[in-house]
Design an enzyme around this catalytic site. Structure first.
Site, PDB file in Angstrom:
ATOM      1  N   LYS A 276     -34.878  71.485  16.861  1.00  0.00           N
ATOM      2  CA  LYS A 276     -35.861  71.364  18.187  1.00  0.00           C
ATOM      3  C   LYS A 276     -37.403  70.995  18.001  1.00  0.00           C
ATOM      4  CE  LYS A 276     -34.990  74.373  22.336  1.00  0.00           C
ATOM      5  NZ  LYS A 276     -35.078  75.823  23.029  1.00  0.00           N
TER       6      LYS A 276
ATOM      7  N   SER B  23     -31.845  75.858  26.240  1.00  0.00           N
ATOM      8  CA  SER B  23     -32.709  74.686  26.734  1.00  0.00           C
ATOM      9  C   SER B  23     -32.900  73.553  25.280  1.00  0.00           C
ATOM     10  CB  SER B  23     -34.153  74.696  27.114  1.00  0.00           C
ATOM     11  OG  SER B  23     -34.311  75.910  25.486  1.00  0.00           O
TER      12      SER B  23
ATOM     13  N   SER C 266     -30.095  80.047  25.198  1.00  0.00           N
ATOM     14  CA  SER C 266     -30.959  77.929  25.576  1.00  0.00           C
ATOM     15  C   SER C 266     -30.490  78.009  24.227  1.00  0.00           C
ATOM     16  CB  SER C 266     -32.840  78.439  25.305  1.00  0.00           C
ATOM     17  OG  SER C 266     -33.321  78.188  26.434  1.00  0.00           O
TER      18      SER C 266
END
Lengths: 490, 100, 487
Positions: C78, C155, C179
């Site tokens: 990420k 997210s 997330s």
């Protein structure tokens, strides 16, 4: 104005009467740690720009603070020395504001729960009196970096070397009533910090700086609106700035004006304070507990361990000097100002006349060092040699007058006083026969004056003493000269 | 917090934007104001909870703040510190002039 | 079709050890998959040369018999994790050219254990969002119902999309309020948020420091265990990192749940939750019961206040954490005559709408006069929420809840910020309490979108969480593959 009213320090005689000052100080003391409060970069002074900077100090994304144990210990130590309450649980907060030399966009400080709470210290004033000043709190915080504005016409240059250096902010209560007291307070705090070893107290390098909160009021009235004078880095400037700021406020108030609560700077060239316009922009620091750090907690036994490492502090030391060495409290207060001084004194006075040692150290030695601009640690006269000089005076080997010459020689040659006395044959002449010979010579050379003296001109006695001393090149024991001359001239 | 004083208007948005150093175009201020009011209205349901005897919780970890020893372990990395700087000169970060 | 993509992390690891194929072959298969699925927009940056070098080094280690736990396994990262000399933007324009000179602890742990890095995965800007729509470089698409352009959630939307699309064997994520778990649920994969303090936050772009926690997004529970084994660990550089040894999670895969008590909180079955999810929630309860667990109805009375608390605390911390993006030391600067103008324009242009909204909310709730009413109040209610869990964990071992109230939605459909925030209603409470949670897929809804179920454990009970999740995983037999996955 300025009639011959006897004003106390800190009072201002205005058109409408006498005003008094209300002063509170925030002292920022740099902790004498090797590394920074929350990073492993060096906290040393004077390095190349941005060289003492870690990724944490530069607030790179994802960087996190880890606290320096030494800094915590020093804060606790200082708190104990300030007779203050140690808070076993304290919190680090973020103080949020934007500035070019504040990379994180916040300063890590302590707002609601500082590491040290209320305390008090005794300060010594020039007139020998003492007064107590309350300590509001002491907390740990990060220093900011440095912005240079004179390198480029339209740019500022930023150096983050100081960013994150550990500071203790020591906040006084508004107990101070004159610039002189403020000066004495700063000196006392500085002295305590140096005893404890928490801060080197070097005001030139900025290790110790003060913000002064000043307001004025008529005696007995409520506190007036205060102004804060930022970043004063010498006792002299603190005294000047407070005096000038208080006078400015009195003038405004007496003209019917109002004091704006604001931050001001002291201009050392004019000796006056001026408003910091850029800081007028309303601040809202939005303090909240730093979620990157947990509450700082320690046990009573840990505090006790720190307490055991505390050195003998100035106030107690002063009392002990008065008792052990029989010196005046005033002399003692001068000697305890610096740990160096006391250490030197105690070595010099060991087994000697304490009072005489104190006199010689404070008047002669400090005077001579000041003249030569030498610090006590670099003194050409060692404590042992000063002690020896005192011993030579006390046992009558040399007179006080000769001692001054020997002292001057010691300053230059670093030799021991006994060597100097021996080499130069400066031993005091205390032998009756020797002195009588000199007296006879003086009498025979001044028969007229002897007649006059015997005829009632008593004042001439001093003249005969002087002549005998002169003839002995100052070495004759003055007490004996007096005694023998009196007998002779009966 | 649900009282009218806490509901934001455009001057409040201006003030908060200034504190946050965010340039907000005039055209989007009304929408932003509405969004903030909706969110603040939503969080206002906390008013229902009696918290008079509750201590605030800042951290969920149970452990104490760890301390590190006072050693110089970092620094002397000017090149890394300055590497991503939009503007730098002779070892300094450079920004528009700051007036004090 | 590359057969290599069929292997999950654990089976690929075994196959590599058995020399069935090389890490280079596996890594190349993933680069083909990345290319094939590039329309999903999961990757912001691929680092092929770097990956190839890592794969070759891994193959050498296999040859030399010095293979490490994740040796040769290609994974995605990420974009919230700082990666040395590899662009790290947190999906924000303000960091568009930022190249860290350091590696986050968690990713370093992965590389030290032999993992191969494929590239950086998109996410919501600064991890603020639940649909991956706030990413500066545009939307990421969920590989499920690929023609409908569904949201992968957020997210960690890029991470979830990539793992579901088989363009990464596994991925790292960060979870602040859901997330990891919410996008895992949306994309039909497993997402584990560890206990706060389990993984170091050092080198991860901070959103909300008291909540942020790294974790894995994987195809299976075993894979999550394998990843977390490497990611977790005490880090002296993070003061909030727990100084606790985590047992080898691979030893907990098959321990079962006989005699364990599973709490079913009544507050998690509310209006607005989709029927399909309710039905699979009930199925999950029965599966656990059938596997020997005792089902206990429990109550977490302050659940409804979790979202309001979260939307005060997270923006408050974010408003301060994001102050460092000021155009002075890194990131994109917009020039201006004065420093303050430079700040305002740089930040005004550099941050997207959602980030600005949250900075504004955060600044407001911390500002003078509102601190007590909002921030302090939220901290107090946060304590009540944590105490709710503490009370329930006196009675039960694990808590079972749906992961999300709905399955994925079409990109561009949810416009109102508040509606978007409601996505995290089931994941936020555990975040506020710092507890570990895992979401795993248990079925598909009527339209064919995955449904996730969440298990929550007590602090630092990741081993038990894994054991329980494995039981649920086996019962659910979720063997579906997204239609948009690489073939």
């Amino acid at each position: 104005m300025n009639e011959s009213i006897n004003l106390k320090p800190g009072q201002i005689n205005g058109e409408t009467g006498i005003w008094e000052m209300v002063i509170g100080l925030e002292i920022h003391a740099q902790i004498s740690s090797k590394s920074k409060l929350f990073s492993g970069a060096s906290a040393s002074f004077g390095a190349e720009a941005n060289s003492n900077v870690s990724l944490v100090d530069a607030a790179m994304p994802g960087m996190l603070p880890v606290i320096n144990e030494f800094c915590v210990e020093q804060a606790v130590k200082t708190g104990l020395a300030l007779n203050a309450k140690i808070n076993n649980v304290s919190i680090f907060d973020r103080k949020n504001y934007f500035y070019a030399d504040l990379p994180q966009g916040y300063q890590i400080s302590q707002f609601t729960k500082p590491i040290v709470g209320e305390g008090e210290i005794i300060i010594d004033l020039d007139d020998g009196l003492q007064t107590t000043v309350g300590i509001e709190r002491l907390h740990l915080e990060q220093d900011a970096g440095k912005s240079l504005h004179d390198q480029h016409p339209s740019k500022s240059y930023i150096d983050l070397n100081r960013t994150g250096v550990a500071l203790m902010e020591i906040v006084s209560k508004p107990d101070i009533r004159s610039p002189q007291e403020a000066g004495a307070y700063v000196k006392k705090i500085r002295s305590i910090l140096r005893y404890v070893g928490a801060c080197d107290g070097n005001m030139e390098e900025g290790s110790l700086r003060a913000d002064c909160n000043v307001s004025v009021r008529k005696s007995g009235e409520e506190f007036g609106t205060r102004c804060e004078i930022k970043n004063l880095n010498s006792v002299r400037f603190i005294i000047q700035a407070i005096q000038s700021e208080a006078e400015r406020q009195v003038e405004i108030l007496e003209e019917g004006g109002k004091i704006n609560q604001e931050t001001r700077l002291f201009d050392t060239s004019t000796g006056e304070t001026r408003s910091m316009r850029s800081k007028e922009d309303a601040h809202d620091y939005r303090y909240f507990p730093d979620p990157d750090l947990l509450p700082l907690e320690f046990s009573d036994s840990w505090v006790q361990k720190i307490r055991e490492t505390l050195p003998e502090l100035p106030d107690l030391l002063k009392k002990r000097l008065v008792t052990d060495f029989g010196i005046t409290p005033y002399d003692a207060s001068i000697l305890v100002e610096e740990k160096d001084y006391v250490d030197f004194y105690q070595k010099a006075a060991n087994g000697k006349d304490g009072k005489l040692t104190a006199n010689w150290m404070i008047t002669e030695l400090f005077g001579a060092l000041k003249k030569e601009n030498i610090s006590l640690s670099n003194s050409p006269i060692s404590p042992e040699n000063l002690g020896q000089l005192i011993a030579l005076i006390s046992d009558g080997t040399i007179s006080g007058k000769i001692a001054k010459d020997v002292f001057a020689e010691m300053m230059i040659s670093k030799k021991s006083p006994s060597d100097i006395v021996k080499e130069k044959g400066l031993e005091q002449v205390s032998d009756d026969i020797e002195i009588l010979k000199l007296i006879d010579k003086v009498i025979s050379e001044n028969e007229d004056k002897v007649k006059d003296y015997l005829g009632g001109k008593d004042k001439l006695f001093g003249f005969f003493v002087g002549q005998v001393m002169k003839l002995s090149q100052g070495k004759a024991n003055p007490g004996m000269v007096n005694k023998l001359l009196k007998n002779k001239l009966k | 917090m649900s009282n009218k004083e806490s509901i934001v208007d455009i001057p409040t948005v201006n003030k908060i934007a200034r504190l946050s150093r965010l340039n907000i175009p005039e055209a989007s201020k009304q929408n932003l104001t509405n969004d903030l009011n909706n969110i603040l209205g939503f969080v206002a349901q906390l008013d229902e909870v009696n918290t008079s005897d509750v201590k605030p919780l800042a951290s969920v970890t149970g452990h104490k703040l760890p301390l590190r020893s006072d050693k110089v372990t970092d620094g002397n990395i000017e090149d890394l510190v300055l590497k991503n700087a939009p503007e730098s000169s002779s070892g300094f970060f450079v920004v528009p002039k700051v007036i004090e | 079709m590359s057969d290599l993509l069929k292997f999950d992390l654990l089976s690929a690891s075994i196959a590599l050890k058995n020399k069935e194929f090389s890490s280079l072959e596996l890594t190349n298969a993933y680069f083909e998959a990345i290319e094939q699925t590039s329309a999903l927009g999961a990757y912001l940056e691929i680092v092929k040369d770097h990956s190839i070098n890592m794969a070759k080094a891994s193959d050498k280690n296999f040859k030399n018999g010095t293979a490490r736990p994740l040796e040769g396994l290609p994974i995605g990262v990420k974009d919230m994790f700082c990666t040395k000399d590899i662009k790290t933007t947190a999906s924000s324009k303000i960091l568009e050219n930022f190249c860290p000179t350091y590696e986050s602890t968690v990713t370093q742990n992965l590389w030290d254990d032999g993992a191969v890095m494929l590239g950086k995965l998109s996410c919501d800007e600064f991890a603020m969002g639940s649909s991956n729509e706030t990413a500066a470089k545009g939307n990421v698409v969920n590989p499920w119902l690929k023609n409908s352009k569904m949201s992968p959630g957020g997210s960690s939307g890029g991470s979830a999309s990539a793992v579901a699309a088989r363009s990464a064997l596994a991925a790292t994520g960060t979870d602040t309020g859901g997330s990891i778990r919410q996008p895992a649920a949306f994309c039909g994969i497993t997402g584990l948020k560890p206990t706060y303090g389990r993984c170091s936050r050092w080198g991860i772009v901070a959103f909300s420091s008291s909540l942020d926690q790294a974790g894995p997004l994987t195809r299976t529970v075993s894979d999550a265990a394998l990843m977390l084994n490497s990611m977790a660990g005490h880090d002296k550089k993070d003061s909030t990192s727990a100084n606790l040894e985590m047992p080898d999670l691979m030893n907990y895969l098959d321990r079962g749940i006989r005699g364990k008590k599973i709490g079913i909180p009544k507050e998690y079955t509310q209006d607005g939750i989709s029927d399909d999810i309710v039905s699979f929630y009930e199925k999950s309860i029965n599966w656990l019961k059938d596997s020997g667990a005792e089902i206990v109805p429990v109550s977490l009375p302050h659940t409804k206040y979790a979202l309001p608390v979260y939307y005060i605390i997270a923006p408050a911390e974010a408003s301060s954490n994001l102050a460092r993006y000021d155009g002075v030391r890194y990131g994109k600067r917009n020039e201006a005559a004065s420093l303050d103008e430079m700040y305002e324009i740089t930040r005004g242009n550099g941050f997207g709408e959602e980030v600005k909204r949250r900075i504004m909310i955060g600044t407001y709730v911390l500002s003078s006069g509102y601190y007590d009413a909002y921030y302090l109040k939220a901290q107090k209610v946060r304590r009540l929420i944590k105490e709710d869990f503490e009370n329930v964990f006196e009675e039960v071992d694990y808590i079972l809840t749906p992961s999300t109230p709905t399955t994925s939605f079409e990109l561009g459909k949810k416009q109102d910020p508040l509606t978007m925030y409601l996505n995290d209603i089931f994941t936020v409470p555990a975040s506020l309490a710092g507890l570990p949670g895992i979401s795993l897929p248990v079925g598909l809804d009527k339209s064919g979108l995955p449904i996730g179920i969440q298990l929550i454990a007590n602090s630092f009970d990741e081993p038990g969480l894994i054991s329980t999740a494995r039981v649920l995983e086996r019962s659910a037999e979720f063997n579906f593959i997204a239609d948009g996955a690489a073939k």
